[in-house]
Scaffold this motif. Structure first.
Motif, PDB file in Angstrom:
ATOM      1  N   LYS A  92       0.867  -1.175   0.000  1.00  0.00           N
ATOM      2  CA  LYS A  92       0.000   0.000   0.000  1.00  0.00           C
ATOM      3  C   LYS A  92       0.901   1.221   0.000  1.00  0.00           C
ATOM      4  N   VAL A  93       0.644   2.116  -0.927  1.00  0.00           N
ATOM      5  CA  VAL A  93       1.415   3.354  -1.009  1.00  0.00           C
ATOM      6  C   VAL A  93       0.427   4.500  -0.869  1.00  0.00           C
ATOM      7  N   SER A  94       0.678   5.371   0.090  1.00  0.00           N
ATOM      8  CA  SER A  94      -0.220   6.513   0.266  1.00  0.00           C
ATOM      9  C   SER A  94       0.566   7.807   0.179  1.00  0.00           C
ATOM     10  N   PHE A  95       0.061   8.693  -0.645  1.00  0.00           N
ATOM     11  CA  PHE A  95       0.565  10.048  -0.758  1.00  0.00           C
ATOM     12  C   PHE A  95      -0.476  10.927  -0.077  1.00  0.00           C
ATOM     13  N   THR A  96      -0.121  11.501   1.072  1.00  0.00           N
ATOM     14  CA  THR A  96      -1.056  12.374   1.774  1.00  0.00           C
ATOM     15  C   THR A  96      -0.503  13.787   1.785  1.00  0.00           C
ATOM     16  N   HIS A  97      -1.347  14.711   1.393  1.00  0.00           N
ATOM     17  CA  HIS A  97      -0.957  16.111   1.383  1.00  0.00           C
ATOM     18  C   HIS A  97      -1.103  16.654   2.802  1.00  0.00           C
ATOM     19  N   PRO A  98      -0.166  17.481   3.272  1.00  0.00           N
ATOM     20  CA  PRO A  98      -0.233  17.968   4.647  1.00  0.00           C
ATOM     21  C   PRO A  98      -1.491  18.765   4.974  1.00  0.00           C
ATOM     22  N   LEU A 106      -4.255   6.855  -2.434  1.00  0.00           N
ATOM     23  CA  LEU A 106      -3.914   5.556  -1.864  1.00  0.00           C
ATOM     24  C   LEU A 106      -3.811   4.574  -3.012  1.00  0.00           C
ATOM     25  N   LEU A 107      -2.652   3.940  -3.143  1.00  0.00           N
ATOM     26  CA  LEU A 107      -2.403   3.003  -4.226  1.00  0.00           C
ATOM     27  C   LEU A 107      -2.166   1.616  -3.649  1.00  0.00           C
ATOM     28  N   ILE A 108      -2.787   0.616  -4.230  1.00  0.00           N
ATOM     29  CA  ILE A 108      -2.504  -0.777  -3.929  1.00  0.00           C
ATOM     30  C   ILE A 108      -1.702  -1.288  -5.124  1.00  0.00           C
ATOM     31  N   MET A 109      -0.450  -1.680  -4.883  1.00  0.00           N
ATOM     32  CA  MET A 109       0.447  -2.014  -5.981  1.00  0.00           C
ATOM     33  C   MET A 109       0.961  -3.448  -5.841  1.00  0.00           C
ATOM     34  N   THR A 110       1.108  -4.104  -6.979  1.00  0.00           N
ATOM     35  CA  THR A 110       1.718  -5.425  -7.030  1.00  0.00           C
ATOM     36  C   THR A 110       2.943  -5.360  -7.934  1.00  0.00           C
ATOM     37  N   ALA A 111       3.886  -6.233  -7.681  1.00  0.00           N
ATOM     38  CA  ALA A 111       5.141  -6.224  -8.432  1.00  0.00           C
ATOM     39  C   ALA A 111       4.957  -6.896  -9.782  1.00  0.00           C
ATOM     40  N   ASP A 112       5.663  -6.377 -10.776  1.00  0.00           N
ATOM     41  CA  ASP A 112       5.666  -7.031 -12.085  1.00  0.00           C
ATOM     42  C   ASP A 112       6.758  -8.104 -12.092  1.00  0.00           C
ATOM     43  N   GLY A 113       7.042  -8.678 -13.238  1.00  0.00           N
ATOM     44  CA  GLY A 113       8.008  -9.767 -13.348  1.00  0.00           C
ATOM     45  C   GLY A 113       9.409  -9.390 -12.912  1.00  0.00           C
ATOM     46  N   ASP A 122      -4.631   8.517 -12.021  1.00  0.00           N
ATOM     47  CA  ASP A 122      -5.683   9.176 -12.807  1.00  0.00           C
ATOM     48  C   ASP A 122      -5.563  10.689 -12.715  1.00  0.00           C
ATOM     49  N   VAL A 123      -5.261  11.164 -11.517  1.00  0.00           N
ATOM     50  CA  VAL A 123      -5.111  12.598 -11.261  1.00  0.00           C
ATOM     51  C   VAL A 123      -3.666  12.842 -10.841  1.00  0.00           C
ATOM     52  N   PRO A 124      -2.949  13.748 -11.507  1.00  0.00           N
ATOM     53  CA  PRO A 124      -1.536  13.948 -11.156  1.00  0.00           C
ATOM     54  C   PRO A 124      -1.378  14.554  -9.765  1.00  0.00           C
ATOM     55  N   LEU A 125      -0.242  14.253  -9.148  1.00  0.00           N
ATOM     56  CA  LEU A 125       0.085  14.832  -7.849  1.00  0.00           C
ATOM     57  C   LEU A 125       0.506  16.282  -8.049  1.00  0.00           C
ATOM     58  N   ILE A 126       0.038  17.162  -7.183  1.00  0.00           N
ATOM     59  CA  ILE A 126       0.420  18.567  -7.296  1.00  0.00           C
ATOM     60  C   ILE A 126       1.823  18.760  -6.729  1.00  0.00           C
ATOM     61  N   LYS A 127       2.487  19.801  -7.172  1.00  0.00           N
ATOM     62  CA  LYS A 127       3.847  20.087  -6.711  1.00  0.00           C
ATOM     63  C   LYS A 127       3.802  20.530  -5.258  1.00  0.00           C
ATOM     64  N   GLY A 128       4.862  20.190  -4.536  1.00  0.00           N
ATOM     65  CA  GLY A 128       4.946  20.603  -3.138  1.00  0.00           C
ATOM     66  C   GLY A 128       5.310  19.441  -2.232  1.00  0.00           C
ATOM     67  N   ILE A 134       4.846   3.795   2.614  1.00  0.00           N
ATOM     68  CA  ILE A 134       4.867   2.527   1.885  1.00  0.00           C
ATOM     69  C   ILE A 134       4.814   1.432   2.940  1.00  0.00           C
ATOM     70  N   GLU A 135       3.836   0.535   2.820  1.00  0.00           N
ATOM     71  CA  GLU A 135       3.708  -0.524   3.814  1.00  0.00           C
ATOM     72  C   GLU A 135       3.230  -1.819   3.177  1.00  0.00           C
ATOM     73  N   ALA A 136       3.546  -2.916   3.860  1.00  0.00           N
ATOM     74  CA  ALA A 136       3.107  -4.232   3.403  1.00  0.00           C
ATOM     75  C   ALA A 136       1.600  -4.338   3.592  1.00  0.00           C
ATOM     76  N   MET A 137       0.955  -5.125   2.730  1.00  0.00           N
ATOM     77  CA  MET A 137      -0.495  -5.295   2.834  1.00  0.00           C
ATOM     78  C   MET A 137      -0.889  -5.925   4.164  1.00  0.00           C
ATOM     79  N   ASP A 138      -0.063  -6.781   4.711  1.00  0.00           N
ATOM     80  CA  ASP A 138      -0.385  -7.416   5.990  1.00  0.00           C
ATOM     81  C   ASP A 138      -0.009  -6.542   7.186  1.00  0.00           C
ATOM     82  N   GLY A 139       0.561  -5.368   6.950  1.00  0.00           N
ATOM     83  CA  GLY A 139       0.920  -4.456   8.030  1.00  0.00           C
ATOM     84  C   GLY A 139       2.150  -4.870   8.798  1.00  0.00           C
ATOM     85  N   ASN A 140       2.985  -5.684   8.203  1.00  0.00           N
ATOM     86  CA  ASN A 140       4.174  -6.195   8.876  1.00  0.00           C
ATOM     87  C   ASN A 140       5.260  -5.123   9.014  1.00  0.00           C
TER      88      ASN A 140
END
Length: 161
Positions: A92-98, A106-113, A122-128, A134-140
């Motif tokens: 899980k990857v989260s970009f939170t604006h202050p 919030l992105l749920i990502m899996t690894a490619d080969g 879908d919506v670009p991140l604003i500058k700043g 970045i955390e494991a899905m199981d919260g480890n």
């Protein structure tokens, strides 16, 4: 012949001034009630208790010697992980604006080969400044850091407690 009161300037002038004050106060009330402060947390007690759990996840990432290589170009987030995490586990990857909660991602990502995590936004991140987590899905384990966008090439993020 004498004119009626409503045909004079001064009565209308004296009526319009209080009406403007009433209209301005109604508009101020609307602004105050519609713009709720998103940074205030209602369940602060639960958040405080969860803080200790957060520390163990950060310490575990240090023990696992986690390192993330992040790049963000053309609205695509790419992450490469180095450490003793499970091979190919989802993250899980989260970009939170202050200050702007509506801009959070919030992105749920899996690894490619090749072991890279890639996802197009879908919506670009604003500058700043952003808080990256970045955390494991199981919260480890979890890595977190404050970053500044745009990123020129690649950003190294080490696990720190």
């Amino acid at each position: 012949m004498q004119r009626h009161w409503y045909q004079h300037f001064w009565p209308w002038f004296l009526i319009v001034l209080p009406l403007c004050a009433v209209a301005a106060s109604l508009y101020t009330f609307y602004l105050a009630s519609s713009g709720a402060d998103s940074m205030v947390v209602d369940d602060y007690y639960k958040k405080g208790r969860a803080y200790n759990k957060d520390l163990t996840e950060l310490k575990r990432a240090v023990e696992m010697k986690m390192l993330a290589k992040l790049s963000y170009q053309d609205e695509q987030v790419s992450i490469s992980l180095v450490g003793s995490q499970k091979a190919g586990e989802a993250i899980k990857v989260s970009f939170t604006h202050p200050t702007l909660e509506k801009e959070d991602h919030l992105l749920i990502m899996t690894a490619d080969g090749s072991g890279m995590y890639r996802q197009r936004l879908d919506v670009p991140l604003i500058k700043g400044n952003w808080n990256l987590q970045i955390e494991a899905m199981d919260g480890n384990w979890r890595i977190q850091r404050r970053i500044s966008l745009p990123i020129k090439d690649q950003l190294l993020i080490r696990a720190e407690s």
